[in-house]
Design a protein around this motif. Structure first.
Motif, mmCIF file in Angstrom:
data_model
loop_
_atom_site.group_PDB
_atom_site.id
_atom_site.type_symbol
_atom_site.label_atom_id
_atom_site.label_comp_id
_atom_site.label_asym_id
_atom_site.label_seq_id
_atom_site.Cartn_x
_atom_site.Cartn_y
_atom_site.Cartn_z
ATOM 1 N N GLY A 167 -18.233 -34.059 -23.528
ATOM 2 C CA GLY A 167 -19.198 -33.839 -22.456
ATOM 3 C C GLY A 167 -20.635 -33.875 -22.922
ATOM 4 N N TRP A 168 -21.524 -34.276 -21.993
ATOM 5 C CA TRP A 168 -22.975 -34.270 -22.238
ATOM 6 C C TRP A 168 -23.629 -33.653 -21.015
ATOM 7 C CZ3 TRP A 168 -26.606 -38.299 -20.168
ATOM 8 C CH2 TRP A 168 -27.926 -38.077 -20.591
ATOM 9 N N LEU A 169 -24.289 -32.508 -21.200
ATOM 10 C CA LEU A 169 -24.943 -31.808 -20.097
ATOM 11 C C LEU A 169 -26.364 -32.335 -19.945
ATOM 12 C CD1 LEU A 169 -24.463 -29.564 -18.009
ATOM 13 C CD2 LEU A 169 -25.439 -27.946 -19.651
ATOM 14 N N HIS A 170 -26.668 -32.843 -18.752
ATOM 15 C CA HIS A 170 -27.982 -33.453 -18.507
ATOM 16 C C HIS A 170 -28.385 -33.204 -17.055
ATOM 17 C CE1 HIS A 170 -31.275 -36.289 -18.890
ATOM 18 N NE2 HIS A 170 -30.817 -37.015 -17.877
ATOM 19 N N ASP A 171 -29.551 -32.600 -16.852
ATOM 20 C CA ASP A 171 -30.049 -32.290 -15.498
ATOM 21 C C ASP A 171 -29.021 -31.503 -14.689
ATOM 22 O OD1 ASP A 171 -32.429 -33.529 -16.035
ATOM 23 O OD2 ASP A 171 -31.878 -35.434 -15.081
ATOM 24 N N ASP A 172 -28.412 -30.499 -15.339
ATOM 25 C CA ASP A 172 -27.425 -29.624 -14.699
ATOM 26 C C ASP A 172 -26.165 -30.355 -14.244
ATOM 27 O OD1 ASP A 172 -29.062 -27.367 -14.996
ATOM 28 O OD2 ASP A 172 -30.152 -27.851 -13.162
ATOM 29 N N LYS A 173 -25.946 -31.534 -14.768
ATOM 30 C CA LYS A 173 -24.716 -32.277 -14.480
ATOM 31 C C LYS A 173 -24.000 -32.539 -15.791
ATOM 32 C CE LYS A 173 -26.502 -34.682 -10.368
ATOM 33 N NZ LYS A 173 -27.842 -34.062 -10.386
#
Length: 378
Positions: A167-173
């Protein structure tokens, strides 16, 4: 057919692939449960099991120790050796009653799995994705909601295990990618997807998009899928090949195959820097080629196509379809080549009304065009 397969159909991703390859082979294996005679040996499936076991547990140890970014290659080597010895003790009874040749060949595999772990670590250090799950079981409701498809007539329950979910968390997604370890030469192919094969990772990816929010407590978006070679291939090079040529050939082997969401920030998070060696995208003139990229809209199209394909398989199973119709792409790529059931089938193309299903290799753009046409026609 109901007596053989039950009122509700339960398919794994590997079963779906088997049915797509040849319906008669599926019937023999999963309907009649016929089992081929095998000599006692460490077969390719068992090799795969060993590699998966060591890679999974070593990656879990590395994650628990702070992640691949901080764990050194020496520490990884110790983790790898520990789980290798554990496997030898638990599964091979410390080589008791094994021949000297078996022990020698297995020791060679141990060196390859060590290299595979190092390669995996270098790949993860090069990007911003981190492992979130190992051996995620889609048949276990305590891990994630099961995959269920229904068209009103047939209900299909899908199962399977994803080797790794990153997983990669980016802009709360949370962007997720599904990773599958392969000890053979398997490569991702949109052409195979069109013919109903190679659906496994995509099926898991779209199931995570639909049901992963509860597991990860975050909005989930699909980032892509990737085959990772778990063992190094022996290079075929001239005897007088220089080190530069050998290094260039090894670099080609490090390139993964798969499908990546078309997004510049995501591509950079997948693997940072200009010299991208692992990401399953080929670059032409410094720009990513479109062959292994898919926009968000095309990923949605792919999701609908897979659901339609699986629903079609379920309907054919219910109707009792057991035709010997092996796929054929060439002498070195067909369903009969390594089929366990050839001696029971005696399939011969062109005889007794039997014929192969010719599945020519299609370009990615041709597959997308066919899917868009099918989607427009319902």
């Amino acid at each position: 057919m109901r007596a053989l397969y039950g009122q509700r159909l339960y398919l794994s991703a590997s079963k779906a692939e088997r049915f797509s390859a040849c319906r008669y082979a599926y019937f023999l294996q999963y309907g009649l449960k016929a089992k081929p005679r095998r000599p006692a040996a460490f077969s390719p499936p068992e090799i795969g099991t060993f590699f998966h076991y060591v890679l999974q547990h070593t990656a879990q140890d590395a994650t628990a120790a702070g992640g691949f970014a901080v764990v050194t290659d020496e520490e990884l080597g110790r983790f790898t050796d520990h789980w290798t010895q554990r496997y030898i003790h638990d599964e091979l009874n410390d080589f008791q009653e094994k021949s000297a040749r078996f022990t020698y060949l297995f020791r060679r595999l141990c060196r390859q799995v060590r290299q595979g772990v190092t390669d995996m670590a270098h790949e993860l250090r090069a990007g911003d994705f981190v492992p979130l799950d190992f051996e995620l079981n889609f048949a276990d409701p305590e891990q994630i909601a099961p995959i269920t498809l229904s068209d009103g007539e047939v209900t299909l329950n899908m199962s399977g295990v994803a080797d790794r979910v990153d997983g990669w968390l980016h802009d709360d997604k949370l962007y997720l990618r599904v990773v599958d370890y392969k000890t053979g030469r398997k490569e991702f192919s949109m052409s195979d997807v069109w013919y109903g094969m190679g659906l496994q990772m995509l099926l898991y990816l779209f199931a995570l998009e639909a049901n992963g929010g509860g597991r990860y407590d975050c909005e989930v978006l699909p980032a892509g899928v990737m085959y990772v070679p778990a063992r190094s291939r022996i290079l075929s090079m001239p005897r007088d090949a220089d080190e530069e040529s050998v290094s260039a050939e090894r670099a080609k082997e490090q390139r993964r195959s798969g499908l990546v969401r078309e997004d510049a920030a995501l591509i950079e998070a997948w693997e940072r820097g200009d010299d991208k060696r692992y990401i399953p995208i080929k670059f032409r003139g410094g720009k990513p080629a479109a062959d292994s990229l898919a926009s968000a809209e095309r990923l949605g199209l792919l999701d609908r196509h897979i659901k339609k394909t699986l629903a079609g398989m379920a309907k054919q199973l219910r109707q009792g379809s057991i035709a010997a119709d092996p796929f054929y792409r060439g002498q070195q790529e067909n369903a009969c080549l390594n089929c366990d059931y050839f001696d029971a089938c005696h399939f011969s193309d062109g005889e007794n009304g039997e014929s192969c299903r010719y599945t020519p290799k299609l370009s990615a753009e041709k597959v997308w065009a066919l899917m868009e046409e099918g989607d427009a026609n319902g």
